[in-house]
Design an enzyme around this catalytic site. Structure first.
Site, PDB file in Angstrom:
ATOM      1  N   CYS A   2       0.853  -1.186   0.000  1.00 48.67           N
ATOM      2  CA  CYS A   2       0.000   0.000   0.000  1.00 48.67           C
ATOM      3  C   CYS A   2       0.890   1.238   0.000  1.00 48.67           C
ATOM      4  CB  CYS A   2      -0.941   0.079   1.184  1.00 48.67           C
ATOM      5  SG  CYS A   2      -2.080  -1.290   1.300  1.00 48.67           S
ATOM      6  N   ASN A 101      -2.098   2.232   5.764  1.00 48.83           N
ATOM      7  CA  ASN A 101      -1.203   1.170   5.317  1.00 48.83           C
ATOM      8  C   ASN A 101      -0.870   0.342   6.555  1.00 48.83           C
ATOM      9  OD1 ASN A 101       0.839  -0.354   4.261  1.00 48.83           O
ATOM     10  ND2 ASN A 101       2.242   1.349   3.859  1.00 48.83           N
ATOM     11  N   LYS A 505      12.532 -15.317 -10.277  1.00 44.38           N
ATOM     12  CA  LYS A 505      12.247 -14.232 -11.227  1.00 44.38           C
ATOM     13  C   LYS A 505      11.225 -14.685 -12.249  1.00 44.38           C
ATOM     14  CE  LYS A 505      13.369 -11.515  -9.587  1.00 44.38           C
ATOM     15  NZ  LYS A 505      14.093 -11.292  -8.392  1.00 44.38           N
ATOM     16  N   GLU A 508       7.610 -15.258 -10.673  1.00 46.67           N
ATOM     17  CA  GLU A 508       6.864 -14.095 -10.158  1.00 46.67           C
ATOM     18  C   GLU A 508       6.368 -13.177 -11.260  1.00 46.67           C
ATOM     19  OE1 GLU A 508       8.968 -11.306  -7.605  1.00 46.67           O
ATOM     20  OE2 GLU A 508      10.845 -11.853  -8.560  1.00 46.67           O
TER      21      GLU A 508
HETATM   22  C1  F6R Z   1      11.465 -10.839  -5.589  1.00 43.97           C
HETATM   23  C2  F6R Z   1      11.387  -9.830  -4.567  1.00 43.97           C
HETATM   24  C3  F6R Z   1      11.016 -10.252  -3.194  1.00 43.97           C
HETATM   25  C4  F6R Z   1      11.822  -9.447  -2.154  1.00 43.97           C
HETATM   26  C5  F6R Z   1      11.353  -9.802  -0.744  1.00 43.97           C
HETATM   27  C6  F6R Z   1      12.192  -9.100   0.305  1.00 43.97           C
HETATM   28  O1  F6R Z   1      11.848 -10.292  -6.809  1.00 43.97           O
HETATM   29  O2  F6R Z   1      11.588  -8.670  -4.815  1.00 43.97           O
HETATM   30  O3  F6R Z   1      11.192 -11.609  -3.021  1.00 43.97           O
HETATM   31  O4  F6R Z   1      13.166  -9.745  -2.323  1.00 43.97           O
HETATM   32  O5  F6R Z   1      10.022  -9.426  -0.592  1.00 43.97           O
HETATM   33  O6  F6R Z   1      12.148  -7.736   0.138  1.00 43.97           O
HETATM   34  P1  F6R Z   1      13.227  -6.781   0.787  1.00 43.97           P
HETATM   35  O7  F6R Z   1      14.526  -7.068   0.134  1.00 43.97           O
HETATM   36  O8  F6R Z   1      12.733  -5.397   0.491  1.00 43.97           O
HETATM   37  O9  F6R Z   1      13.261  -7.093   2.246  1.00 43.97           O
END
Ligand code: F6R
Length: 628
Positions: A2, A101, A505, A508
């Site tokens: 959000c 949020n 990758k 998703e």
């Molecule tokens: C995949 C992706 C997510 C983030 C995960 C952790 O492409 O972006 O798997 O890596 O949600 O996010 P951060 O790194 O922001 O803690």
């Protein structure tokens, strides 16, 4: 998850709100809405299920005029993505509006109580409970019958509003970043945060509110970070910050270094493609000023622990989620190789509840692009509570994890807007490589060995630039396989986390089922999936396990599975066996993940485009997962 935007100043609020929401859309994109305070105080709300374009179209016909407003882009937690569930939500009879949020865990009991008092709910959200609760607290504070609030927009008169917000917050369990506007007090936005990020942008006779500072690029670079339990009163000319329990607190204004181009597409079709191509530069930025040839080591300005304290550490725990977890796995290999220190990598969502034994010489690193991931934050807090030093490897400056950790390393990769993480991953890997060098040099690594690592790091951006040139080859391969329904990604040692990351990758953004495995492990189960319709992507640069992975590749070929191989330039051996090859430059084993991951990012991107998927905003996902 959000996104919240707010504005109080002299511009047309809807212009700022819609622009801000477009930039925040990566945080959630199933519905959106704005509320604007018109000159007579009337609160106009326009909202819509679907993407911001639909909201913008509705606003065009609505002629909503006013200089103060709030907006929200949603990632549904309570109730589906409908117009009714989109924020803002009214409290009382259109007396106030709220955007929120976070997650209110006790919203059901609040809702039941308020319904008993006669409040009518129009949505399935937890946020509407906050809105009506605020209204009821306002009535209690003012002792009037209709929630009437005859205060002028002057700072001293906000007290009843602040009191009502305080009273409401005291009843909420869960997390919130929220913004409220009141009909009887036009010109004022009240905000509060607990566990969900909020920043205030300071302009000239104007203030902004946002859940992410980078969306304010081009408006202001003067940023105030609100901390948990803080409230702020925002008007065009005033910013007043209060602690929920302790009254007025002073605030610091930080100057952020971001450019408009950081948040624009600058000619690319998608943010993901732009961010993939930025990696030569982002890696340089992550390394800049941190490698010392004179001492053959790395330096970090913000670890906030003495060399003696760091030298005394005997174990490292790396915790993270998703792609950041894959970077942590790469880091484990690097640190154990160079520093000979035991490293454990744990999903933050597991670590936070698992209560593992940690001795007093354990150092925790939380690895996170956003610095807001709820599970990573909770794991960090849990380990910190036990008295262990906690450090962060983080991209977003001023984010909650960056603030709460004892110190850490910023990636300096610039805003990552595509929901699929790309440039943050490679920067995390390079930060971990520098950390491995640093700990290695504190322990047994020789000057010469340190220097060689630095030389290899210096050559990395050039190798990445070469890897990016595989784009056309990768696009052709994507065309050949984009209709397949299953993929396997296989690699060993340093390229095992790359296999996991390549598979993540692909799934998703293209919604194709993909599994990443250590290549040798494949024959213990997943090999049953292999048939002529299931391509296996082998990550197979030359290195210590090259021959072993070759055997695994032959096992797949023997079963009729198509093979796409990421190999080093000039590898004729694999070329004779694989159906398709992608050539990347040779680098030392520890840097291979950073180079071999590039074509896998491109492969996922091109397949997703060919399948007409929304690359930057894949279904069900959002960047910055701030709920558990
Ligand atoms: C995949 C992706 C997510 C983030 C995960 C952790 O492409 O972006 O798997 O890596 O949600 O996010 P951060 O790194 O922001 O803690």
């Amino acid at each position: 998850m959000c996104g919240i935007i707010g504005y109080a100043g002299y511009r047309q609020a809807t212009d700022v709100l819609v622009q801000g929401l477009r930039r925040l859309e990566y945080r959630g994109y199933d519905s959106s809405g704005v509320a604007v305070s018109e000159a007579d105080g009337t609160l106009q709300v326009v909202k819509s299920a679907g993407r911001i374009d639909r909201l913008a179209a509705r606003l065009e016909g609505a002629a909503v005029m006013g200089h103060v407003g709030i907006g929200h882009t949603r990632w549904a937690t309570h109730g589906p993505a409908t117009d009714e569930n989109a924020h803002p939500h009214f409290g009382g009879s259109h007396d106030l509006v709220v955007v929120h949020n976070g997650v209110i865990e006790n919203y059901r009991s609040i809702k039941d109580r308020l319904q008993g008092l006669g409040y009518r709910f129009e949505s399935a959200t937890d946020t509407e409970a906050i809105a009506h609760l605020l209204h009821s607290c306002l009535e209690d504070a003012l002792g009037t019958e209709d929630g009437g609030l005859a205060v002028e927009p002057e700072s001293d008169n906000y007290a009843p509003l602040v009191d009502a917000v305080r009273a409401a917050l005291a009843q909420l369990q869960g997390t919130y970043g929220l913004a409220v506007m009141f009909r009887r007090c036009p010109g004022v936005i009240l905000v509060a945060r607990l566990g969900s990020p909020l920043v205030v942008g300071v302009g000239d006779h104007e203030h902004y509110l946002a859940s992410d500072a980078s969306c304010l690029a081009g408006y202001t670079d003067q940023i105030v970070y609100l901390a948990d339990h803080e409230l702020a009163v925002i008007t065009a000319d005033e910013l007043r910050v209060e602690h929920r329990d302790q009254g007025h607190v002073s605030h610091n204004v930080h100057t952020l270094d971001f450019q408009q181009g950081d948040v624009d597409l600058v000619g690319y079709d998608h943010y993901m493609l732009k961010e993939i191509h930025e990696q030569t530069e982002t890696l340089r930025n992550t390394m800049r000023g941190r490698l010392s040839v004179d001492e053959a080591t790395a330096h970090f300005g913000g670890l906030n622990l003495t060399t003696r304290q760091l030298r005394g550490m005997e174990r490292i725990v790396l915790t993270a989620c998703g792609t950041s977890y894959h970077a942590a796995l790469v880091g484990e290999y690097m640190i154990e190789e160079f520093a000979r220190m035991p490293v454990e990598v744990e999903y933050a969502s597991e670590l936070r509840y698992r209560n593992p034994p940690l001795d007093n010489r354990t150092l925790l690193f939380a690895i996170t692009q956003s610095g807001e991931t709820a599970d990573t934050l909770a794991a960090l807090r849990e380990v910190k509570r036990k008295g262990h030093p906690t450090l962060a490897i983080c991209n977003v400056v001023g984010s909650t994890i960056a603030q709460e950790a004892d110190g850490g390393i910023y990636l300096h990769a610039g805003p990552e807007i595509g929901v699929a993480s790309t440039k943050a991953f490679t920067s995390q890997c390079v930060a971990l490589a520098m950390l491995a060098l640093y700990f290695g040099r504190l322990r047994h690594l020789s000057f010469g060995a340190g220097l060689r690592i630095i030389e290899q790091l210096h050559q990395l951006p050039t190798a990445v630039a070469q890897a990016l040139r595989t784009n056309d080859v990768v696009q052709r391969i994507a065309r050949k396989y984009h209709r397949c329904r299953n993929f396997l990604y296989l690699g060993r040692q340093y390229n095992y986390p790359v296999a996991l990351e390549g598979a993540l990758k692909l799934k998703e953004i293209s919604y194709i089922h993909a599994e990443g495995y250590p290549a040798a492990e494949m024959k213990h189960g997943p090999i049953a999936l292999v048939d002529e319709h299931t391509p296996s992507v082998f990550i197979l640069p030359r290195g210590t396990v090259y021959d072993k992975v070759m055997s695994n590749l032959e096992e797949i070929k023997a079963r009729g599975g198509p093979v796409i191989a990421v190999v080093n330039e000039g590898d004729t051996h694999v070329a004779g066996l694989a159906d398709d090859i992608i050539e990347v430059p040779a680098v030392e084993d520890f840097l291979q993940p950073i180079v071999t991951t590039i074509p896998l990012q491109l492969l996922a991107y091109h397949i997703a485009v060919m399948r007409e998927c929304d690359v930057d905003k894949p279904r069900n996902l959002a960047k910055s997962v701030t709920v558990e």
